[in-house]
Design an enzyme around this catalytic site. Sequence first.
Site, PDB file in Angstrom:
ATOM      1  N   CYS A   3      10.465  -9.838  -0.555  1.00  0.00           N
ATOM      2  CA  CYS A   3       9.091  -9.992  -1.039  1.00  0.00           C
ATOM      3  C   CYS A   3       9.050  -9.953  -2.571  1.00  0.00           C
ATOM      4  O   CYS A   3       9.192  -8.872  -3.165  1.00  0.00           O
ATOM      5  CB  CYS A   3       8.215  -8.898  -0.442  1.00  0.00           C
ATOM      6  SG  CYS A   3       6.501  -8.980  -0.976  1.00  0.00           S
ATOM      7  N   CYS A  24       6.023  -8.033  -3.950  1.00  0.00           N
ATOM      8  CA  CYS A  24       6.166  -6.571  -3.815  1.00  0.00           C
ATOM      9  C   CYS A  24       7.177  -6.022  -4.829  1.00  0.00           C
ATOM     10  O   CYS A  24       6.937  -5.001  -5.461  1.00  0.00           O
ATOM     11  CB  CYS A  24       6.666  -6.199  -2.421  1.00  0.00           C
ATOM     12  SG  CYS A  24       5.867  -7.050  -1.074  1.00  0.00           S
ATOM     13  N   ASP A  25       8.318  -6.681  -4.957  1.00  0.00           N
ATOM     14  CA  ASP A  25       9.445  -6.076  -5.677  1.00  0.00           C
ATOM     15  C   ASP A  25       9.823  -6.765  -6.984  1.00  0.00           C
ATOM     16  O   ASP A  25      10.661  -6.243  -7.722  1.00  0.00           O
ATOM     17  CB  ASP A  25      10.678  -6.064  -4.757  1.00  0.00           C
ATOM     18  CG  ASP A  25      10.435  -5.229  -3.513  1.00  0.00           C
ATOM     19  OD1 ASP A  25       9.621  -4.280  -3.598  1.00  0.00           O
ATOM     20  OD2 ASP A  25      11.034  -5.515  -2.469  1.00  0.00           O
TER      21      ASP A  25
HETATM   22  C1  LIG Z   1      10.656  -4.339   3.150  1.00  0.00           C
HETATM   23  C2  LIG Z   1       9.209  -4.710   2.939  1.00  0.00           C
HETATM   24  C3  LIG Z   1       8.597  -4.349   1.749  1.00  0.00           C
HETATM   25  C4  LIG Z   1       7.251  -4.676   1.547  1.00  0.00           C
HETATM   26  N1  LIG Z   1       6.666  -4.270   0.379  1.00  0.00           N
HETATM   27  C5  LIG Z   1       5.339  -4.516   0.187  1.00  0.00           C
HETATM   28  C6  LIG Z   1       4.697  -4.067  -1.022  1.00  0.00           C
HETATM   29  O1  LIG Z   1       5.319  -3.469  -1.904  1.00  0.00           O
HETATM   30  N2  LIG Z   1       3.376  -4.339  -1.140  1.00  0.00           N
HETATM   31  C7  LIG Z   1       2.650  -5.011  -0.192  1.00  0.00           C
HETATM   32  O2  LIG Z   1       1.438  -5.181  -0.356  1.00  0.00           O
HETATM   33  N3  LIG Z   1       3.250  -5.455   0.942  1.00  0.00           N
HETATM   34  C8  LIG Z   1       4.562  -5.233   1.154  1.00  0.00           C
HETATM   35  N4  LIG Z   1       5.181  -5.698   2.279  1.00  0.00           N
HETATM   36  C9  LIG Z   1       4.403  -6.530   3.229  1.00  0.00           C
HETATM   37  C10 LIG Z   1       3.521  -5.655   4.140  1.00  0.00           C
HETATM   38  O3  LIG Z   1       4.297  -4.653   4.743  1.00  0.00           O
HETATM   39  C11 LIG Z   1       2.846  -6.519   5.200  1.00  0.00           C
HETATM   40  O4  LIG Z   1       2.131  -7.564   4.590  1.00  0.00           O
HETATM   41  C12 LIG Z   1       1.882  -5.693   6.045  1.00  0.00           C
HETATM   42  O5  LIG Z   1       2.535  -4.586   6.628  1.00  0.00           O
HETATM   43  C13 LIG Z   1       1.253  -6.536   7.159  1.00  0.00           C
HETATM   44  O6  LIG Z   1       0.437  -5.720   7.933  1.00  0.00           O
HETATM   45  P1  LIG Z   1       0.034  -6.089   9.423  1.00  0.00           P
HETATM   46  O7  LIG Z   1      -0.798  -4.974   9.893  1.00  0.00           O
HETATM   47  O8  LIG Z   1      -0.495  -7.470   9.448  1.00  0.00           O
HETATM   48  O9  LIG Z   1       1.400  -6.173  10.244  1.00  0.00           O
HETATM   49  P2  LIG Z   1       2.614  -5.151  10.395  1.00  0.00           P
HETATM   50  O10 LIG Z   1       2.727  -4.248   9.244  1.00  0.00           O
HETATM   51  O11 LIG Z   1       3.781  -6.014  10.734  1.00  0.00           O
HETATM   52  O12 LIG Z   1       2.215  -4.279  11.665  1.00  0.00           O
HETATM   53  C14 LIG Z   1       2.243  -4.806  12.954  1.00  0.00           C
HETATM   54  C15 LIG Z   1       2.347  -3.662  13.953  1.00  0.00           C
HETATM   55  O13 LIG Z   1       2.196  -4.209  15.271  1.00  0.00           O
HETATM   56  C16 LIG Z   1       3.101  -3.568  16.149  1.00  0.00           C
HETATM   57  N5  LIG Z   1       3.346  -4.492  17.259  1.00  0.00           N
HETATM   58  C17 LIG Z   1       3.917  -5.723  17.210  1.00  0.00           C
HETATM   59  N6  LIG Z   1       3.947  -6.279  18.433  1.00  0.00           N
HETATM   60  C18 LIG Z   1       3.386  -5.379  19.277  1.00  0.00           C
HETATM   61  C19 LIG Z   1       3.130  -5.375  20.687  1.00  0.00           C
HETATM   62  N7  LIG Z   1       3.468  -6.417  21.452  1.00  0.00           N
HETATM   63  N8  LIG Z   1       2.547  -4.302  21.241  1.00  0.00           N
HETATM   64  C20 LIG Z   1       2.206  -3.219  20.465  1.00  0.00           C
HETATM   65  N9  LIG Z   1       2.424  -3.163  19.132  1.00  0.00           N
HETATM   66  C21 LIG Z   1       3.004  -4.229  18.544  1.00  0.00           C
HETATM   67  C22 LIG Z   1       4.328  -3.321  15.279  1.00  0.00           C
HETATM   68  O14 LIG Z   1       5.102  -2.250  15.840  1.00  0.00           O
HETATM   69  C23 LIG Z   1       3.698  -2.969  13.936  1.00  0.00           C
HETATM   70  O15 LIG Z   1       3.497  -1.579  13.782  1.00  0.00           O
HETATM   71  C24 LIG Z   1       6.525  -5.398   2.531  1.00  0.00           C
HETATM   72  C25 LIG Z   1       7.154  -5.781   3.722  1.00  0.00           C
HETATM   73  C26 LIG Z   1       8.480  -5.440   3.925  1.00  0.00           C
HETATM   74  C27 LIG Z   1       9.150  -5.839   5.236  1.00  0.00           C
END
Ligand SMILES: Cc1cc2nc3c(=O)[nH]c(=O)nc-3n(C[C@H](O)[C@H](O)[C@H](O)COP(=O)(O)OP(=O)(O)OC[C@H]3O[C@@H](n4cnc5c(N)ncnc54)[C@H](O)[C@@H]3O)c2cc1C
Length: 313
Positions: free
Chosen positions: A133, A136-137
């Site tokens: 990302c 992010c980084d």
């Molecule tokens: C290494 C890394 C670093 C990052 N750093 C940053 C940063 O510095 N700043 C920033 O703004 N963003 C950062 N991001 C991006 C950020 O994490 C994502 O944009 C954000 O988490 C998305 O949120 P979400 O709720 O859409 O999905 P997610 O965070 O992916 O959450 C989805 C959830 O759904 C659950 N799930 C999936 N399928 C199922 C199912 N079938 N049944 C039940 N539960 C399920 C998963 O377990 C998970 O907990 C980073 C991402 C990564 C991987």
Amino acid sequence: MIELAIIGGGPAGLSAGLYATRGGIKNVVLFERGMPGGQIMNSSEIENYPGVKEIVSGIDFMQPWQEQCFRFGLQHEINEVSQISKNGKYFDIFLSDGSKKEAKAVIVCTGGVPKRSGIKGEDEFWGKGVSVCATCDGFFYKNKEVAVLGGGDTALEEANYLTRICKKVYLIHRRNEFRAAPATIEHIRNNPKIEILTPNIIEEICGDSNGLNRLKISNVNTNEKSELAVDGLFVFVGYNVNTQILIQKDNKPLCDMTEFGQVKVDLNMKTSVSGLFAAGDIRESALKQVVIAAGDGAVAALNAIEYLESLKD
Ligand SMILES: Cc1cc2nc3c(=O)[nH]c(=O)nc-3n(C[C@H](O)[C@H](O)[C@H](O)COP(=O)(O)OP(=O)(O)OC[C@H]3O[C@@H](n4cnc5c(N)ncnc54)[C@H](O)[C@@H]3O)c2cc1C
């Protein structure tokens, strides 16, 4: 009968839960297969969430979310959802343990996972020089030299973005041609801070206890090997969205999706199916940031409240 089911407990799901319960909806259930928090829990530091001044780990960052988002009555079910289907006016939620729940409305917030390259050294230097990302980084590499791996739109756009922060960006791709929009390719070719290294593969990511410091690369045509001194590597080799639960028994999606499997939504996070909303990284054109996922979750919840009200008429 569940009033509102939220699938996924990342930033989108938790903020949807907060807005729905605080907005007066009773019986809101969040299904999360693991610990709530989402992908950001894998990050060693986050510093771009407005209002959080300290640089904190993903786990510390998400801790208060859980406390706050469950304060207004959001119920948490630790369970994996295997499929969602429409059953008349309502939805069936099939769970991996074989049970089934019914809900009047559903917000899908199952996020996704950036693909890993599988290159030797990637796991060792993950978060210690290897990132997925740039938004992010990128800032951690201010005035430093970094490499970007990939040849699609995301890789090229992120390489361009990194040139605003970094001293130099090497763009490494195994083919001479890029799979990106012609305008983006032109930007890359005209950017003096980008050096294109094609057709090359990275054979190994190397470093020491301070983190990544060089890459071993190899030219695909000539097999010539060389080393590249860089402080960071940004890997953009694809992103898997967790939308399998929307695929029906006949292999068709429950709602409209893009060719990449992202859910199509309007500005209210409504999908093509009435009562079904999607928020966060799984939606089309998501910028994959916590602040955006959280905003999506809030928007989806407010519109789900309106939808649930309309069912009473
Ligand atoms: C290494 C890394 C670093 C990052 N750093 C940053 C940063 O510095 N700043 C920033 O703004 N963003 C950062 N991001 C991006 C950020 O994490 C994502 O944009 C954000 O988490 C998305 O949120 P979400 O709720 O859409 O999905 P997610 O965070 O992916 O959450 C989805 C959830 O759904 C659950 N799930 C999936 N399928 C199922 C199912 N079938 N049944 C039940 N539960 C399920 C998963 O377990 C998970 O907990 C980073 C991402 C990564 C991987």
